[in-house]
Design a protein around this motif. Structure first.
Motif, PDB file in Angstrom:
ATOM      1  N   GLY A 259      -3.436   3.334  -0.920  1.00  0.00           N
ATOM      2  CA  GLY A 259      -2.583   2.474  -1.730  1.00  0.00           C
ATOM      3  C   GLY A 259      -3.327   1.954  -2.947  1.00  0.00           C
ATOM      4  N   LEU A 260      -4.584   1.535  -2.742  1.00  0.00           N
ATOM      5  CA  LEU A 260      -5.402   1.060  -3.858  1.00  0.00           C
ATOM      6  C   LEU A 260      -5.635   2.176  -4.871  1.00  0.00           C
TER       7      LEU A 260
ATOM      8  N   SER B  94       0.830  -1.213   0.000  1.00  0.00           N
ATOM      9  CA  SER B  94       0.000   0.000   0.000  1.00  0.00           C
ATOM     10  C   SER B  94       0.860   1.256   0.000  1.00  0.00           C
TER      11      SER B  94
ATOM     12  N   THR C 163      -3.982   3.604   4.925  1.00  0.00           N
ATOM     13  CA  THR C 163      -2.871   3.227   4.045  1.00  0.00           C
ATOM     14  C   THR C 163      -3.349   2.347   2.896  1.00  0.00           C
ATOM     15  N   MET C 164      -4.198   1.365   3.209  1.00  0.00           N
ATOM     16  CA  MET C 164      -4.668   0.455   2.161  1.00  0.00           C
ATOM     17  C   MET C 164      -5.558   1.158   1.146  1.00  0.00           C
TER      18      MET C 164
END
Length: 845
Positions: free
Chosen positions: A722-723, A416, A718-719
């Motif tokens: 990140g995506l 991420s 964060t995820m």
């Protein structure tokens, strides 16, 4: 303190109802004063340097907000029928209120510049009357190709399209005028395809459709939440309570925003849809907890008191942390984002207050029959079903695969972070519409044919001159005139009005004085006039041939990069007039060799039908000049590349004389506020992250649990981002503010999970047993709340506006991911952080 308030609201429910009703009615009374604002310029404060310079540039060069009307043909546009249609359309547009007729650009309104027979230069309307023959149409086509200011601006380079640039008095008239133009084109019998675009009309039309969306999305969200609550509780009287909390919160907040004089911007238009699902979360907790504790023949007030004492602290902290997430937006330099954050944060706290006052008053007055139905509903929810079975399996997985879970999450975290580095900041108001929207279609078609419907203005200007000696001589001359009894008040007043600069108006004032003085002072006035004129001539930077040639080269090199479709500037006017003053051939399409010759070309141009066009490109003192850049893309990334290239070119190819430069135009303003938004969002996120962490430590009175509470928040943010980076989704305004919602709601789930897990561990004396029990009712409560919030945002997916769709999709994803991280990662971390107890725990799994 809350105990006294709780007793009051349960003994005086009518007072609570009355206060809430009065607050709602007062707020609703403010709503008719609604004022919509979708102007991206307002993303910057009024005193922001970029905005100030932009407005100064508009005033200095009389630049207008424009609507672009395009007509596209399958074959050559230069036929008598097509040109007759365009002539009629232009004439009808000129009749519309709000259109600045003198600055309208169309083949019917602009001049053709050519040699006069027998010498001299001739200015005549290019198409005063529509041609009646193909030969006359071809002649107009040939004229256009000789006029660089028109070629590929009014007529496309492929000769398949013609544009009309419609300057408007105010950008908030753009939708109204665009609709009138659409009505005109619809009434014209022609095989031409008509399109309307331009940033002003895109922004104003978005405002109209945003207003419609506000009236559709919030009720749809309310309906979705209503049916979801009905599915959970199957009891209309019970559903009324959380729905009242949600509706009252939304109405009071929106009414307050409007009543306090704030405009409804793209961000604040989402306040209702944000608050609707968030406001019911605490209500679901209270109803579920009450049903778990209430037994037949119990006193409802006693049970409510127990439930509220138990839930008050976690609900207070979750509300405060959610509010902090949004209040952190106050740290951004973007006014509409500040308003959005302030009112959402206040709305969350208001929903909490209504929940802890209205809900106890309401529940304590429920009839025994409804209380029994509440128990039945909760009992039914507690029965093992798809959700229960899934959570039970998830709990076993979270307790038994500790190492694997942590490794997977650490891997996801690393991936991420890498995705975050790929995020690009980009926005374009035209892209706020779906790809099949008429605005997007028009934008695509017209930018395919023309040099570009997006613009940026590069302003070049002479640096401040060192006029100390001249100023001293000027003041001394005034003193000498005064000593001879000459009244120089008018000259001094004009000098002050011009900010103590030598100007054409100052020369006029001196010239007027020359007719008033006696012969013995005439020479002194003449000397004063010559002094000012000489200084002004010295500073007329943009009459200098070398400077104009440098500007022309800059234009040519910039077009050659492919970053822009065209650059229009003063050098184009000078070259065109110079050609026609001489041979009329391409060899004379050059800048004259002397400043006097340049001045002569401009003097000739001022005898045209549109002399005011000159002052769009240069100031009357010839110390500032504007280059109008046409671009086929309004994306921030594209404009940023143009700005960077120009900066590098000027650094490597200095102008022959000292200059300063700056940027204006809507496309440039967009990159300024986007950059400010990113830095502001980062600052607000970091500061609120620290504040929430401190609150978690204080709430749990434990550094360890404070850190654990931050894990779902950290991983979710964060995820998600990140995506966004990995999938190439541009970082725009809606995406930016998602961090505030993620921060608030992710930590909410963690608070409820850890608070309940600690209580169960104390009650059972075993972390293992506590985690097993957590995946019964507590995990279902977290899951239900995540579902309620996610479902509440799904109506946004049906919106015709891209920002609403983006928010709906990502918020639903955030809720799902936040709940999953809480229910999977936190149990694993609790097991790991047990230290020496870990082996015993593992043996009992």
């Amino acid at each position: 303190m809350y105990s006294r308030l709780l007793q009051f609201v349960m003994t005086k429910p009518k007072v609570v109802y009355s206060i809430l009703l009065i607050a709602v009615i007062t707020a609703v009374a403010m709503i008719p004063n609604l004022n919509i604002d979708t102007d991206p310029e307002n993303m910057l404060s009024e005193n922001a340097p970029a905005r100030v310079f932009h407005n100064e540039t508009k005033n200095t060069f009389a630049m207008r907000d424009m609507i672009v009307v395009g007509a596209v043909s399958n074959s050559s546009i230069f036929t008598p029928a097509h040109l007759q249609t365009l002539h009629t359309l232009s004439a009808e547009i000129e009749k519309l209120d709000g259109v600045i007729v003198d600055d309208l650009l169309s083949l019917s309104a602009v001049d053709n510049i050519r040699q006069e027979e027998g010498g001299g230069i001739r200015f005549e309307y290019l198409m005063k009357e529509a041609p009646t023959s193909q030969a006359a149409s071809n002649e107009i086509q040939g004229f256009v190709k000789r006029l660089p200011m028109l070629d590929n601006t009014l007529v496309s380079g492929d000769d398949l399209a013609i544009a009309i640039y419609v300057p408007i008095e105010s950008k908030d008239l753009s939708y109204q005028i665009a609709e009138q133009v659409r009505a005109i084109t619809a009434s014209i019998n022609s095989d031409l395809d008509f399109h309307i675009t331009g940033l002003p009309v895109a922004e104003d039309q978005f405002g109209v459709e945003m207003f419609i969306q506000m009236g559709v999305a919030a009720p749809m969200a309310g309906a979705a939440i209503f049916f979801l609550l009905w599915y959970f509780f199957r009891n209309i009287p019970l559903i009324i309570a959380p729905m009242v909390v949600a509706m009252a919160t939304v109405l009071i907040i929106m009414g307050s925003l409007i009543g306090m004089g704030f405009t409804v911007h793209i961000m604040s238009s989402m306040i209702a849809i944000f608050l609707m699902p968030i406001a019911v979360v605490d209500s679901v907790h209270v109803l579920s907890e009450f049903a778990d504790n209430y037994k037949k023949d119990d006193d409802p007030k006693t049970v409510v008191t127990q439930v509220m004492k138990h839930l008050y602290t976690p609900m207070l902290f979750t509300s405060i942390t959610s509010a902090i997430g949004f209040y952190s937006l106050l740290l951004t330099p973007i006014p509409p984002v500040k308003v959005f954050g302030a009112f959402i944060g206040t709305g969350i706290l208001l929903a909490f207050f209504i929940t802890i006052t209205y809900l106890p008053a309401y529940i304590s007055r429920l009839s025994p029959a409804n209380l029994a139905k509440l128990q039945e509903a909760v009992t039914r929810m507690e029965q093992k079903g798809l959700l229960s079975n899934a959570l039970e399996k998830l709990g076993k997985f979270a307790r038994s695969k500790v190492v694997a879970i942590i490794l997977v999450f650490l891997t996801l975290l690393a991936v991420s972070i890498q995705g975050i580095t790929k995020i690009e900041i980009n926005d374009n108001p035209v892209n706020w519409f779906k790809s099949n929207h008429e605005i997007r279609v028009a934008d695509s078609v017209l930018n395919e044919h023309f040099a570009g419907t997006y613009d940026a203005w590069l302003v070049l200007q002479a640096p401040p001159a060192d006029n100390k000696q001249t100023f001293a001589a000027f003041n001394q001359a005034l003193i000498a005139l005064n000593e001879h009894g000459v009244d120089t008040t008018a000259i001094q007043n004009q000098f002050e009005a011009d900010n103590k600069q030598f100007s054409q108006s100052l020369l006029v004032a001196i010239d007027d004085l020359a007719f008033e003085v006696e012969d013995e002072q005439a020479d002194q006035v003449t000397a004063l006039y010559d002094l000012v004129e000489a200084e002004m001539s010295k500073n007329k930077l943009f009459l200098n041939p070398a400077m104009l040639n440098w500007m022309g080269q800059l234009q040519n090199e910039l077009v050659a990069t492919g970053l822009i479709g065209k650059a229009n500037g003063l050098s184009d006017i000078v070259k065109t007039v110079n050609r026609e003053l001489n041979s009329g051939e391409q060899k004379d399409f050059v800048i004259p060799n002397s400043s006097d010759a340049v001045a002569q070309t401009l003097l000739q141009y001022q005898s045209s039908h549109r002399p005011q066009d000159l002052w769009h490109f240069v100031t009357t003192d010839y110390q500032q000049s504007l280059l109008w850049l046409q671009m086929t893309s309004g994306d921030n990334q594209h404009t940023t590349k143009v700005v960077a290239w120009v900066e590098g070119y000027i650094a490597n190819n200095p102008a022959p004389m000292a200059i300063e430069y700056d940027w204006a135009g809507k496309s440039y303003l967009n990159i300024v506020w986007q950059d400010a938004m990113v830095s502001g969002m980062m600052e607000s996120l970091l500061s609120s992250f620290v504040i929430v962490f401190i609150m978690m430590v204080l709430l749990f009175r434990s550094l360890k649990y404070g850190l654990l509470a931050m894990m779902p928040l950290t991983f979710t943010i964060t995820m998600i981002y990140g995506l966004i980076g990995w999938f190439g989704k541009a970082y725009d305004m809606p995406i930016a503010v998602l961090s505030a919602l993620t921060l608030g709601l992710s930590v909410d789930f963690a608070i409820h999970f850890l608070q309940r897990a600690r209580e169960l561990e104390r009650e059972t004396g075993s972390l293992t047993q506590a985690l097993i029990l957590m995946f019964e009712e507590p995990s279902k409560a977290i899951s239900r709340n995540a579902i309620v919030i996610a479902i509440g945002f799904t109506p946004l997916l049906l919106s015709p506006l891209v920002p609403y769709i983006t928010v709906g999709f990502f918020l639903a994803s955030i809720m799902a991911l936040s709940a999953l991280v809480t229910l999977v990662l936190l149990p694993a971390l609790l097991v790991v952080t047990q230290g020496k107890k870990r082996a015993d725990i593992s043996n009992t799994l």
